[in-house]
Design a protein around this motif. Structure first.
Motif, mmCIF file in Angstrom:
data_model
loop_
_atom_site.group_PDB
_atom_site.id
_atom_site.type_symbol
_atom_site.label_atom_id
_atom_site.label_comp_id
_atom_site.label_asym_id
_atom_site.label_seq_id
_atom_site.Cartn_x
_atom_site.Cartn_y
_atom_site.Cartn_z
ATOM 1 N N VAL A 25 67.866 16.778 71.340
ATOM 2 C CA VAL A 25 68.083 18.193 71.049
ATOM 3 C C VAL A 25 68.141 18.958 72.368
ATOM 4 C CG1 VAL A 25 67.169 20.254 69.900
ATOM 5 C CG2 VAL A 25 66.892 17.994 68.826
ATOM 6 N N GLN A 26 69.306 19.607 72.611
ATOM 7 C CA GLN A 26 69.492 20.417 73.816
ATOM 8 C C GLN A 26 68.918 21.812 73.621
ATOM 9 O OE1 GLN A 26 73.851 20.024 73.955
ATOM 10 N NE2 GLN A 26 73.585 19.620 76.125
ATOM 11 N N SER A 27 69.276 22.420 72.479
ATOM 12 C CA SER A 27 68.801 23.772 72.195
ATOM 13 C C SER A 27 68.835 24.013 70.694
ATOM 14 C CB SER A 27 69.653 24.813 72.918
ATOM 15 O OG SER A 27 70.983 24.778 72.445
ATOM 16 N N VAL A 28 67.968 24.913 70.260
ATOM 17 C CA VAL A 28 67.872 25.288 68.854
ATOM 18 C C VAL A 28 68.240 26.766 68.753
ATOM 19 C CG1 VAL A 28 66.320 25.464 66.870
ATOM 20 C CG2 VAL A 28 66.046 23.582 68.489
ATOM 21 N N THR A 29 69.166 27.070 67.826
ATOM 22 C CA THR A 29 69.607 28.448 67.625
ATOM 23 C C THR A 29 69.290 28.871 66.190
ATOM 24 O OG1 THR A 29 71.799 27.873 66.804
ATOM 25 C CG2 THR A 29 71.543 27.997 69.197
ATOM 26 N N ASP A 30 69.614 30.101 65.854
ATOM 27 C CA ASP A 30 69.394 30.583 64.491
ATOM 28 C C ASP A 30 70.247 29.836 63.473
ATOM 29 O OD1 ASP A 30 67.582 32.440 65.382
ATOM 30 O OD2 ASP A 30 69.007 34.107 65.396
ATOM 31 N N TYR A 31 71.357 29.266 63.900
ATOM 32 C CA TYR A 31 72.312 28.653 62.976
ATOM 33 C C TYR A 31 72.381 27.129 63.062
ATOM 34 C CZ TYR A 31 74.892 29.595 67.270
ATOM 35 O OH TYR A 31 75.252 29.688 68.581
ATOM 36 N N GLY A 32 71.537 26.524 63.907
ATOM 37 C CA GLY A 32 71.537 25.068 63.990
ATOM 38 C C GLY A 32 70.996 24.591 65.330
ATOM 39 N N ALA A 33 71.402 23.374 65.702
ATOM 40 C CA ALA A 33 70.925 22.794 66.957
ATOM 41 C C ALA A 33 72.044 22.042 67.658
ATOM 42 C CB ALA A 33 69.754 21.848 66.682
ATOM 43 N N PHE A 34 72.091 22.189 68.985
ATOM 44 C CA PHE A 34 73.028 21.443 69.815
ATOM 45 C C PHE A 34 72.341 20.162 70.258
ATOM 46 C CE2 PHE A 34 74.659 25.736 70.099
ATOM 47 C CZ PHE A 34 76.029 25.535 69.966
ATOM 48 N N ILE A 35 73.076 19.055 70.138
ATOM 49 C CA ILE A 35 72.533 17.741 70.440
ATOM 50 C C ILE A 35 73.350 17.095 71.558
ATOM 51 C CG2 ILE A 35 71.913 15.491 69.463
ATOM 52 C CD1 ILE A 35 70.579 17.893 67.984
ATOM 53 N N ASP A 36 72.664 16.578 72.576
ATOM 54 C CA ASP A 36 73.336 15.841 73.646
ATOM 55 C C ASP A 36 73.447 14.388 73.209
ATOM 56 O OD1 ASP A 36 74.357 14.784 75.997
ATOM 57 O OD2 ASP A 36 72.397 14.712 76.984
ATOM 58 N N LEU A 37 74.686 13.926 73.069
ATOM 59 C CA LEU A 37 74.962 12.549 72.660
ATOM 60 C C LEU A 37 75.556 11.804 73.854
ATOM 61 C CD1 LEU A 37 76.604 13.558 69.295
ATOM 62 C CD2 LEU A 37 74.348 12.536 69.548
ATOM 63 N N ASP A 38 74.759 11.673 74.908
ATOM 64 C CA ASP A 38 75.186 10.991 76.122
ATOM 65 C C ASP A 38 76.467 11.602 76.681
ATOM 66 O OD1 ASP A 38 74.719 9.156 78.134
ATOM 67 O OD2 ASP A 38 75.964 7.608 77.191
ATOM 68 N N GLY A 39 76.433 12.921 76.867
ATOM 69 C CA GLY A 39 77.559 13.611 77.482
ATOM 70 C C GLY A 39 78.497 14.281 76.510
ATOM 71 N N VAL A 40 78.381 13.971 75.237
ATOM 72 C CA VAL A 40 79.184 14.622 74.207
ATOM 73 C C VAL A 40 78.254 15.569 73.453
ATOM 74 C CG1 VAL A 40 80.557 14.269 72.113
ATOM 75 C CG2 VAL A 40 80.702 12.628 73.983
ATOM 76 N N THR A 41 78.744 16.774 73.169
ATOM 77 C CA THR A 41 77.920 17.732 72.453
ATOM 78 C C THR A 41 78.112 17.578 70.953
ATOM 79 O OG1 THR A 41 78.069 19.313 74.267
ATOM 80 C CG2 THR A 41 77.413 20.183 72.134
ATOM 81 N N GLY A 42 77.003 17.455 70.255
ATOM 82 C CA GLY A 42 77.016 17.431 68.805
ATOM 83 C C GLY A 42 76.324 18.679 68.293
ATOM 84 N N PHE A 43 76.645 19.070 67.078
ATOM 85 C CA PHE A 43 76.000 20.243 66.500
ATOM 86 C C PHE A 43 75.570 19.943 65.071
ATOM 87 C CE2 PHE A 43 75.834 24.401 64.393
ATOM 88 C CZ PHE A 43 74.922 25.022 65.235
ATOM 89 N N VAL A 44 74.353 20.330 64.740
ATOM 90 C CA VAL A 44 73.815 20.170 63.390
ATOM 91 C C VAL A 44 73.584 21.574 62.830
ATOM 92 C CG1 VAL A 44 71.990 19.178 61.967
ATOM 93 C CG2 VAL A 44 72.586 18.097 64.124
ATOM 94 N N THR A 45 74.274 21.914 61.732
ATOM 95 C CA THR A 45 74.053 23.209 61.091
ATOM 96 C C THR A 45 72.748 23.169 60.301
ATOM 97 O OG1 THR A 45 75.284 22.562 59.123
ATOM 98 C CG2 THR A 45 76.527 23.700 60.863
ATOM 99 N N VAL A 46 72.191 24.334 60.007
ATOM 100 C CA VAL A 46 70.914 24.406 59.278
ATOM 101 C C VAL A 46 70.927 23.567 57.994
ATOM 102 C CG1 VAL A 46 69.278 25.940 58.106
ATOM 103 C CG2 VAL A 46 70.279 26.619 60.290
ATOM 104 N N PRO A 47 71.972 23.669 57.132
ATOM 105 C CA PRO A 47 71.928 22.871 55.897
ATOM 106 C C PRO A 47 71.963 21.359 56.121
ATOM 107 C CG PRO A 47 73.584 24.611 55.745
ATOM 108 C CD PRO A 47 73.109 24.571 57.158
ATOM 109 N N ASN A 48 72.336 20.913 57.313
ATOM 110 C CA ASN A 48 72.404 19.482 57.600
ATOM 111 C C ASN A 48 71.210 18.952 58.389
ATOM 112 O OD1 ASN A 48 74.859 18.643 56.338
ATOM 113 N ND2 ASN A 48 75.927 19.913 57.833
ATOM 114 N N ILE A 49 70.175 19.779 58.546
ATOM 115 C CA ILE A 49 68.994 19.350 59.291
ATOM 116 C C ILE A 49 68.017 18.598 58.388
ATOM 117 C CG2 ILE A 49 66.949 20.146 60.541
ATOM 118 C CD1 ILE A 49 68.716 22.385 61.713
ATOM 119 N N THR A 50 67.694 19.166 57.239
ATOM 120 C CA THR A 50 66.681 18.577 56.367
ATOM 121 C C THR A 50 66.938 18.977 54.920
ATOM 122 O OG1 THR A 50 64.296 18.429 55.921
ATOM 123 C CG2 THR A 50 65.098 20.527 56.782
ATOM 124 N N TRP A 51 66.378 18.203 53.991
ATOM 125 C CA TRP A 51 66.494 18.538 52.570
ATOM 126 C C TRP A 51 65.600 19.715 52.225
ATOM 127 C CZ3 TRP A 51 70.276 16.821 49.680
ATOM 128 C CH2 TRP A 51 70.881 15.609 49.997
#
Length: 166
Positions: A25-51
């Motif tokens: 996890v690179q950073s957490v925002t109000d709308y999700g989280a940016f993920i460092d995937l070995d140089g590629v940026t991934g993003f997880v929106t709030v509905p895709n974080i947890t049940w």
């Protein structure tokens, strides 16, 4: 530290929809989280974080935390991918439905409305008790513990309907 994204390089093979990947996890925002995937940026929106229902992504993710996720989609031009952590977790609603249809349970009133009462049955499961099921003159307030019967479950609508009739 995050490696700079090089948009001239092709995305790794692990960045295709359906693939499981690890990142930090690179950073957490109000709308999700940016993920460092070995140089590629991934993003997880709030509905895709947890049940579970969360008010803010920081309730489930912390900067620097290592996560495992599945790739939902990829934008090669922006060198970014959309991720889901939740898709790798068991759905508590399915488990609840499997074992609790017709069960008598006790839960806490979490909300009242003119059409009914919402009752927390488990950490991530809230059922609805229609007003028509409540005897006239009986009043429930937030925090009341009540015993209810699971009368109906809709997997499609992710809805639990409750009854006071046993």
């Amino acid at each position: 530290m995050t490696k700079p994204t090089n948009t001239d390089e092709p995305l790794p093979d692990s960045m295709t929809p359906g693939k499981v990947c690890r990142g930090r996890v690179q950073s957490v925002t109000d709308y999700g989280a940016f993920i460092d995937l070995d140089g590629v940026t991934g993003f997880v929106t709030v509905p895709n974080i947890t049940w579970e229902r969360i008010d803010h992504p920081s309730q489930a993710l912390q900067t620097g935390e290592e996560i495992t996720a599945v790739v939902l989609s990829v934008d090669p031009e922006r060198h970014q991918s959309s991720l889901s952590i939740k898709d790798l977790q068991p759905d508590p609603f399915i488990t609840f439905a499997r074992y609790n249809f017709g069960a008598i349970l006790t839960g806490a009133v979490t909300k009242t409305s003119p059409v009914g009462i919402f009752v927390r049955l488990e950490r991530s499961i809230v059922g609805f008790l229609p007003t028509s099921e409540v005897p006239q003159g009986q009043i429930f307030v937030i925090g009341d513990e009540i015993t209810v019967k699971v009368a109906s479950i809709s997997i499609k609508d992710r809805q639990v309907i409750l009854s006071l009739n046993r």
